[in-house]
Design a protein around this motif. Structure first.
Motif, PDB file in Angstrom:
ATOM      1  N   GLU A   1      37.039  46.184  24.480  1.00  0.00           N
ATOM      2  CA  GLU A   1      37.231  44.737  24.508  1.00  0.00           C
ATOM      3  C   GLU A   1      38.060  44.307  25.714  1.00  0.00           C
ATOM      4  O   GLU A   1      37.768  43.288  26.360  1.00  0.00           O
TER       5      GLU A   1
ATOM      6  N   VAL B   1      35.807  44.380  28.785  1.00  0.00           N
ATOM      7  CA  VAL B   1      34.920  43.211  28.820  1.00  0.00           C
ATOM      8  C   VAL B   1      35.677  41.983  29.324  1.00  0.00           C
ATOM      9  O   VAL B   1      35.163  41.201  30.133  1.00  0.00           O
ATOM     10  N   GLN B   2      36.892  41.801  28.858  1.00  0.00           N
ATOM     11  CA  GLN B   2      37.693  40.652  29.288  1.00  0.00           C
ATOM     12  C   GLN B   2      37.999  40.724  30.786  1.00  0.00           C
ATOM     13  O   GLN B   2      37.891  39.724  31.498  1.00  0.00           O
TER      14      GLN B   2
ATOM     15  N   MET C   1      36.246  42.350  33.027  1.00  0.00           N
ATOM     16  CA  MET C   1      34.992  42.191  33.764  1.00  0.00           C
ATOM     17  C   MET C   1      34.560  40.731  33.824  1.00  0.00           C
ATOM     18  O   MET C   1      33.863  40.313  34.756  1.00  0.00           O
ATOM     19  N   SER C   2      34.973  39.941  32.850  1.00  0.00           N
ATOM     20  CA  SER C   2      34.610  38.524  32.826  1.00  0.00           C
ATOM     21  C   SER C   2      35.548  37.674  33.690  1.00  0.00           C
ATOM     22  O   SER C   2      35.378  36.457  33.783  1.00  0.00           O
ATOM     23  N   GLY C   3      36.550  38.322  34.306  1.00  0.00           N
ATOM     24  CA  GLY C   3      37.441  37.614  35.221  1.00  0.00           C
ATOM     25  C   GLY C   3      38.774  37.207  34.629  1.00  0.00           C
ATOM     26  O   GLY C   3      39.548  36.490  35.278  1.00  0.00           O
ATOM     27  N   ALA C   4      39.061  37.631  33.423  1.00  0.00           N
ATOM     28  CA  ALA C   4      40.305  37.231  32.763  1.00  0.00           C
ATOM     29  C   ALA C   4      41.507  37.920  33.395  1.00  0.00           C
ATOM     30  O   ALA C   4      41.420  39.040  33.888  1.00  0.00           O
TER      31      ALA C   4
ATOM     32  N   HIS D   1      44.623  41.953  36.341  1.00  0.00           N
ATOM     33  CA  HIS D   1      43.281  41.409  36.551  1.00  0.00           C
ATOM     34  C   HIS D   1      42.449  42.429  37.316  1.00  0.00           C
ATOM     35  O   HIS D   1      42.992  43.318  37.990  1.00  0.00           O
TER      36      HIS D   1
ATOM     37  N   SER E   1      39.487  34.313  43.893  1.00  0.00           N
ATOM     38  CA  SER E   1      39.833  34.063  42.495  1.00  0.00           C
ATOM     39  C   SER E   1      41.174  33.346  42.425  1.00  0.00           C
ATOM     40  O   SER E   1      41.962  33.375  43.384  1.00  0.00           O
TER      41      SER E   1
END
Length: 316
Positions: free
Chosen positions: A10, A13-14, A16-19, A64, A107
C-alpha cells in the motif's frame, strides 16, 4: 506477515501515485514503531532501486518517490536557474517569471526544494545597471531569423563618436548570449558585411521586410566567433603566444581552442591561441603581471604601449 506485506504494498502504491508521506503519519496510520516504519521504507527503497523505478527521497521526515527522469529534471532546472541568475541579463520581474516557469514543471515537493536552494541566489541577484525588457525582443528577432526578414531599426552604439541612435538596415542570422548580453549577428548594409549588434542596444525596430534566404555556410560563423573572440569581435585574427603564471585553465577557457605548448620550470606555461586581437588585448591586460606576451612582435609592442599609457595615468 500478510499484514506487513499489505502495508508495504500500500505504501508503494501511494508513493507511485505521487504522494508525499510523513514518517509520523505512517506510524500512526498502521500503528507501527519507528523501527518498523523505517524497515518498511528500507524494503521499498531496495525494491525501487532493483527495478530502476526511482528513488525514495527523505526531507525533514517526509518521503516521496523521485523517478530518475524527475530527478534529472530537477537537476537541469537547478543548473539552468543558477546560470540564468549568473548572467544578470534580465530585469528582476522578468527573471522571476522565467524562474517560476522553469520550476513549474517539477513536482510540488521538488518545487519546494528548488525554491529553498535558490533562496540566497535569488535574494542576492544584481541585474545589470540598466536592464532591459528583453524577452519580447528576443522572440521578435528569433521570428525574423526564422522567416528570413530584414530589419530597419535604430541602434545606440557603444562608440563615443555615435552618442545618438542611428538608423541601420540589416538581416539577422544568429542570436546568442555571451557574458551578460544577448547579441544578434546580422548581415548589415551599413557595415557592408556581418556585424554583431547587442540586443539591448536596439532602440526601436521600425520595419520588417522580406530578406534573402541566406546560405548558412556563407553566414556568420558563431563557432569561429567563440573560438577567436574575447568580449569584443574586433581586430585582426592572429596567432599569439604568451607566458601565463596563473592557473592555466583560466586562460584556456578565455580562448577556446588555445593550448599549452610548454611548461616552464617556474610553474608558468606558454600558451598558443588564435584570437581576434581587439578583445584579446583587453583580457591580456586584465591579467597584470601574470601575463607576458612573447609573439608576435607587433602585439608585444602594442602591449608595451598600452601598459605605458596605463602607468602614465598614475604618475604625479
Amino acid at each position: 506477515m500478510m499484514q506487513s506485506n499489505y502495508r508495504v504494498a500500500e505504501l508503494i502504491v501511494q508513493f507511485m501515485s505521487g504522494a508525499t508521506l510523513q514518517l509520523a503519519d505512517i506510524q500512526k496510520k498502521y500503528d507501527i514503531s519507528v523501527r518498523t516504519s523505517q524497515r518498511d521504507l528500507s524494503y521499498i527503497r531496495k525494491a525501487l532501486k532493483e527495478y530502476d523505478a526511482g528513488d525514495l527521497i527523505e526531507q525533514q521526515g517526509a518521503y516521496h518517490l523521485a523517478h530518475d527522469s524527475a530527478q534529472l529534471d530537477y537537476e537541469m532546472v537547478l543548473a539552468t536557474s543558477n546560470i540564468l541568475l549568473g548572467t544578470r541579463a534580465l530585469a528582476p520581474d522578468k527573471l522571476n517569471v522565467t524562474l517560476d516557469y522553469l520550476c513549474s514543471g517539477l513536482s510540488l515537493t521538488m518545487q519546494a526544494a528548488l525554491r529553498k536552494q535558490l533562496t540566497i541566489p535569488r535574494g542576492s541577484y544584481v541585474p545589470l545597471s540598466k536592464p532591459k525588457q528583453l524577452l519580447r525582443r528576443l522572440h521578435e528577432v528569433a521570428l525574423c531569423i526564422a522567416n528570413n526578414q530584414r530589419l530597419t531599426f535604430t541602434y545606440l552604439s557603444s562608440q563615443p563618436t555615435e552618442p545618438e541612435p542611428l538608423l541601420h538596415h540589416a538581416q539577422p542570422v544568429a542570436l546568442f548570449f555571451e557574458v551578460h548580453y544577448f547579441y544578434v549577428a546580422m548581415l548589415s548594409q551599413e557595415r557592408a558585411g556581418y556585424w554583431l549588434y547587442r540586443l539591448d542596444r536596439i532602440v526601436d525596430i521600425q520595419a520588417k521586410t522580406a530578406g534573402e534566404k541566406l546560405d548558412y555556410a556563407e553566414c556568420f560563423s558563431l563557432q569561429d566567433h567563440r573560438h577567436h573572440t574575447y568580449l569584443v569581435d574586433d581586430g585582426e585574427l592572429m596567432q599569439i603566444h604568451f607566458i601565463y603564471r596563473f592557473y592555466p585553465q583560466t586562460a584556456l577557457d578565455a580562448f577556446p581552442g588555445s593550448r599549452v605548448i610548454q611548461k616552464n620550470t617556474d610553474g608558468s606555461v606558454i600558451i598558443e591561441a588564435y584570437v581576434k586581437i581587439g578583445g584579446a588585448i583587453r583580457w591580456l591586460l586584465s591579467q597584470g603581471s601574470g601575463v607576458k606576451v612573447i609573439s608576435p612582435v607587433s602585439l608585444v609592442k602594442q602591449m608595451r604601449k598600452e601598459l605605458a599609457a596605463a602607468r602614465d595615468q598614475y604618475t604625479e
